[in-house]
Design a protein around this motif. Structure first.
Motif, PDB file in Angstrom:
ATOM      1  N   GLY A 119       7.275  -4.937  -0.515  1.00 36.18           N
ATOM      2  CA  GLY A 119       6.971  -3.739   0.259  1.00 36.18           C
ATOM      3  C   GLY A 119       5.984  -2.821  -0.418  1.00 36.18           C
ATOM      4  O   GLY A 119       4.993  -2.394   0.181  1.00 36.18           O
ATOM      5  N   SER A 120       6.216  -2.518  -1.687  1.00 33.25           N
ATOM      6  CA  SER A 120       5.356  -1.590  -2.419  1.00 33.25           C
ATOM      7  C   SER A 120       4.028  -2.217  -2.799  1.00 33.25           C
ATOM      8  O   SER A 120       3.053  -1.500  -3.046  1.00 33.25           O
ATOM      9  N   SER A 162      13.166   2.748  -4.507  1.00 35.20           N
ATOM     10  CA  SER A 162      13.849   1.449  -4.530  1.00 35.20           C
ATOM     11  C   SER A 162      14.976   1.326  -3.519  1.00 35.20           C
ATOM     12  O   SER A 162      15.164   0.271  -2.919  1.00 35.20           O
ATOM     13  N   ASP A 163      15.738   2.388  -3.302  1.00 38.87           N
ATOM     14  CA  ASP A 163      16.931   2.233  -2.475  1.00 38.87           C
ATOM     15  C   ASP A 163      17.100   3.291  -1.395  1.00 38.87           C
ATOM     16  O   ASP A 163      18.116   3.296  -0.689  1.00 38.87           O
ATOM     17  N   VAL A 218       2.033   2.769   4.483  1.00 39.39           N
ATOM     18  CA  VAL A 218       3.241   2.212   5.097  1.00 39.39           C
ATOM     19  C   VAL A 218       3.791   1.132   4.174  1.00 39.39           C
ATOM     20  O   VAL A 218       3.080   0.176   3.838  1.00 39.39           O
ATOM     21  N   LYS A 219       5.022   1.279   3.768  1.00 35.35           N
ATOM     22  CA  LYS A 219       5.634   0.247   2.939  1.00 35.35           C
ATOM     23  C   LYS A 219       5.768  -1.033   3.758  1.00 35.35           C
ATOM     24  O   LYS A 219       6.231  -1.016   4.898  1.00 35.35           O
ATOM     25  N   GLY A 220       5.303  -2.148   3.182  1.00 34.24           N
ATOM     26  CA  GLY A 220       5.326  -3.419   3.903  1.00 34.24           C
ATOM     27  C   GLY A 220       4.177  -3.590   4.869  1.00 34.24           C
ATOM     28  O   GLY A 220       4.214  -4.474   5.739  1.00 34.24           O
ATOM     29  N   LYS A 221       3.106  -2.795   4.729  1.00 27.21           N
ATOM     30  CA  LYS A 221       2.001  -2.764   5.683  1.00 27.21           C
ATOM     31  C   LYS A 221       1.411  -4.149   5.957  1.00 27.21           C
ATOM     32  O   LYS A 221       1.178  -4.937   5.047  1.00 27.21           O
ATOM     33  N   GLY A 222       1.182  -4.402   7.246  1.00 28.63           N
ATOM     34  CA  GLY A 222       0.500  -5.628   7.662  1.00 28.63           C
ATOM     35  C   GLY A 222       1.405  -6.685   8.231  1.00 28.63           C
ATOM     36  O   GLY A 222       0.932  -7.641   8.852  1.00 28.63           O
ATOM     37  N   HIS A 232       8.049  -0.270   7.007  1.00 30.45           N
ATOM     38  CA  HIS A 232       9.092   0.764   6.963  1.00 30.45           C
ATOM     39  C   HIS A 232      10.481   0.159   6.733  1.00 30.45           C
ATOM     40  O   HIS A 232      11.483   0.815   7.009  1.00 30.45           O
ATOM     41  N   ASN A 233      10.546  -1.059   6.249  1.00 32.01           N
ATOM     42  CA  ASN A 233      11.819  -1.754   6.069  1.00 32.01           C
ATOM     43  C   ASN A 233      12.070  -1.914   4.571  1.00 32.01           C
ATOM     44  O   ASN A 233      11.520  -2.805   3.927  1.00 32.01           O
ATOM     45  N   ASN A 234      12.927  -1.055   4.024  1.00 35.29           N
ATOM     46  CA  ASN A 234      13.135  -1.057   2.579  1.00 35.29           C
ATOM     47  C   ASN A 234      13.934  -2.263   2.087  1.00 35.29           C
ATOM     48  O   ASN A 234      14.099  -2.455   0.885  1.00 35.29           O
TER      49      ASN A 234
END
Length: 269
Positions: free
Chosen positions: A33-34, A183-184, A237-241, A247-249
């Motif tokens: 994600g990051s 992270s969480d 956006v975390k997880g972009k593409g 947006h899913n941690n």
């Protein structure tokens, strides 16, 4: 093809490489994600901003890139591969036992890895030291450091930011990857931070932009800093593409199934 379109295509290919490398890594999870959130940042820096030669990264005569959010190492490795620094064979060893390319970046300037990531909050201080040395030696090179919004809870960042401003290190740029998660948990649930105000208060010139907009990133990096170090606050956006990662941690660190790999690659055509 325009330069922006070329960089957009490069970002897609880097994401494809990340998915394949993550899928083939012999571990129970990879920080995806990051890493995905900073792809355009790294692509613009290596593809159009930084001064370096892929075949002589050991040279002192190049700009520096420091990944303070070291758990996003896969983004750096795949970008270095895309731009000819790392071979396909080297990249394929990601997170294998004894590899030079583990999940957290080890310092290896000869391969363009200028900082050992892992302990968060240290990259800005390290980059400030490099920039100060280059200033004292009257060297023309620039240092770029990428840090995370969750990482910015670390007080050492703000001590380093004040040091850099005090010395007028306008050969230093910090890029804050504001993807909204650590992270969480969501970052704002831990500590709400007004990044433009904080960096300005520390004496930095601040640019804000969409961290996935190639042209906006280029403009932010090119903007004059008026004798100050520069902070680029990049909304990402975390997880972009990849739709099911955005947006899913749960994909902060995850092992991809074969079906997830295929679905991700189909979205990155």
């Amino acid at each position: 093809m325009s330069r922006v379109a070329e960089l957009q295509a490069a970002a897609r290919q880097i994401r494809r490489s990340m998915i394949d490398v993550a899928f083939n890594a012999p571990v129970d999870g990879v920080h995806l994600g990051s890493a995905l959130s900073m792809v355009e940042i790294a692509t613009v820096l290596y593809g159009s901003v930084m001064r370096y030669s892929a075949d002589s990264m050991a040279s002192q005569e190049r700009d520096r890139f420091l990944l303070s959010k070291g758990h996003a190492a896969l983004a750096l490795y795949t970008t270095l591969h895309h731009y000819g620094v790392l071979s396909a064979e080297q990249l394929a060893t990601f997170d294998h036992s004894g590899s030079l390319f583990p999940a957290l970046t080890p310092m290896n300037p000869a391969l363009g890895i200028d900082f050992a990531g892992g302990s968060l909050g240290l990259g800005v201080g390290f980059a400030s030291g490099i920039a100060w040395h280059q200033r004292l030696k009257q060297q023309p090179w620039h240092s770029y450091v990428v840090l995370g919004d969750g990482e910015s809870n670390e007080g050492s960042i703000w001590e380093s930011a004040m040091f850099a401003a005090h010395h007028g290190l306008d050969n230093l740029t910090a890029i804050v990857d504001v993807n909204g998660f650590q992270s969480d948990i969501a970052c704002e649930q831990t500590l709400k931070m007004n990044f433009p105000a904080l960096w300005q208060a520390c004496g930095w010139h601040v640019e804000t932009c969409d961290g996935h907009d190639i042209a906006a990133l280029q403009q932010a990096f090119a903007a004059p800093s008026h004798g100050k170090p520069k902070a680029v606050i990049a909304a990402t956006v975390k997880g972009k593409g990849i739709s099911f990662m955005e947006h899913n941690n749960a994909f902060h660190r995850a092992k991809l199934s074969a079906a997830q790999r295929l679905a991700a690659l189909e979205e990155l055509v």
